[in-house]
Motif scaffolding. Structure first.
Motif, short mmCIF file in Angstrom:
data_model
loop_
_atom_site.label_atom_id
_atom_site.label_comp_id
_atom_site.label_asym_id
_atom_site.label_seq_id
_atom_site.Cartn_x
_atom_site.Cartn_y
_atom_site.Cartn_z
N MET A 1 18.89 51.28 12.51
CA MET A 1 18.93 51.21 13.97
C MET A 1 20.17 51.93 14.51
N GLN A 2 21.28 51.81 13.81
CA GLN A 2 22.48 52.53 14.23
C GLN A 2 22.27 54.04 14.11
N LYS A 3 21.60 54.45 13.03
CA LYS A 3 21.30 55.87 12.84
C LYS A 3 20.38 56.35 13.97
N ALA A 4 19.42 55.54 14.35
CA ALA A 4 18.52 55.90 15.45
C ALA A 4 19.31 56.05 16.75
N ALA A 5 20.23 55.14 16.99
CA ALA A 5 21.04 55.22 18.21
C ALA A 5 21.93 56.47 18.19
N ASP A 6 22.45 56.80 17.01
CA ASP A 6 23.33 57.97 16.90
C ASP A 6 22.58 59.29 17.01
N THR A 7 21.29 59.29 16.70
CA THR A 7 20.51 60.54 16.70
C THR A 7 19.47 60.56 17.82
N PHE A 8 19.68 59.79 18.85
CA PHE A 8 18.71 59.70 19.94
C PHE A 8 18.39 61.08 20.53
N ASP A 9 19.37 61.97 20.55
CA ASP A 9 19.16 63.30 21.13
C ASP A 9 18.63 64.32 20.12
N GLN A 10 18.34 63.88 18.90
CA GLN A 10 17.77 64.75 17.86
C GLN A 10 16.42 64.17 17.45
N PRO A 11 15.34 64.64 18.08
CA PRO A 11 14.03 64.01 17.91
C PRO A 11 13.58 63.77 16.47
N SER A 12 13.74 64.74 15.58
CA SER A 12 13.22 64.54 14.23
C SER A 12 14.06 63.49 13.47
N ALA A 13 15.36 63.52 13.61
CA ALA A 13 16.22 62.53 12.94
C ALA A 13 16.01 61.15 13.55
N PHE A 14 15.84 61.10 14.86
CA PHE A 14 15.59 59.82 15.55
C PHE A 14 14.28 59.20 15.05
#
Length: 101
Positions: free
Chosen positions: A41-54
């Motif tokens: 979830m932290q990774k998702a929050a950190d990559t919110f602006d990177q669609p594939s990583a999110f």
């Protein structure tokens, strides 16, 4: 081993110690999966602006959440088994059938 000892103390009954070991294992497994979900979830929050990583992080978090449900069920079952073993030991002790060594 420390958690198992915390749960049963110095009791030597094999059924009780086995059940406590199962609880300890299930507890550690549950903690690990919760930590993995938190990290996803932290990774998702950190990559919110990177669609594939999110998207990848959200999928990982979702799979962790499903696994957490199974891990929680195993933990609850282990707790019930420990409780039952403790009750049986108490009953045997009260009936004079069992002596701690």
């Amino acid at each position: 081993a420390d958690l198992m000892d915390l749960l049963v103390g110095a009791k030597t009954d094999l059924h009780l110690r086995s059940a406590a070991g199962t609880v300890a294992h299930a507890h550690l497994n549950l903690r690990m999966v919760r930590q993995a979900r938190q990290m996803a979830m932290q990774k998702a929050a950190d990559t919110f602006d990177q669609p594939s990583a999110f998207k990848k992080a959200i999928r990982l978090a979702a799979s962790c959440e499903r696994y957490e449900g199974r891990a929680f069920s195993k933990w609850k079952k282990a707790i019930r088994r420990l409780s039952e073993a403790s009750i049986k030991l108490t009953e045997r002790t009260q009936e004079g059938e069992y002596q701690e060594t």
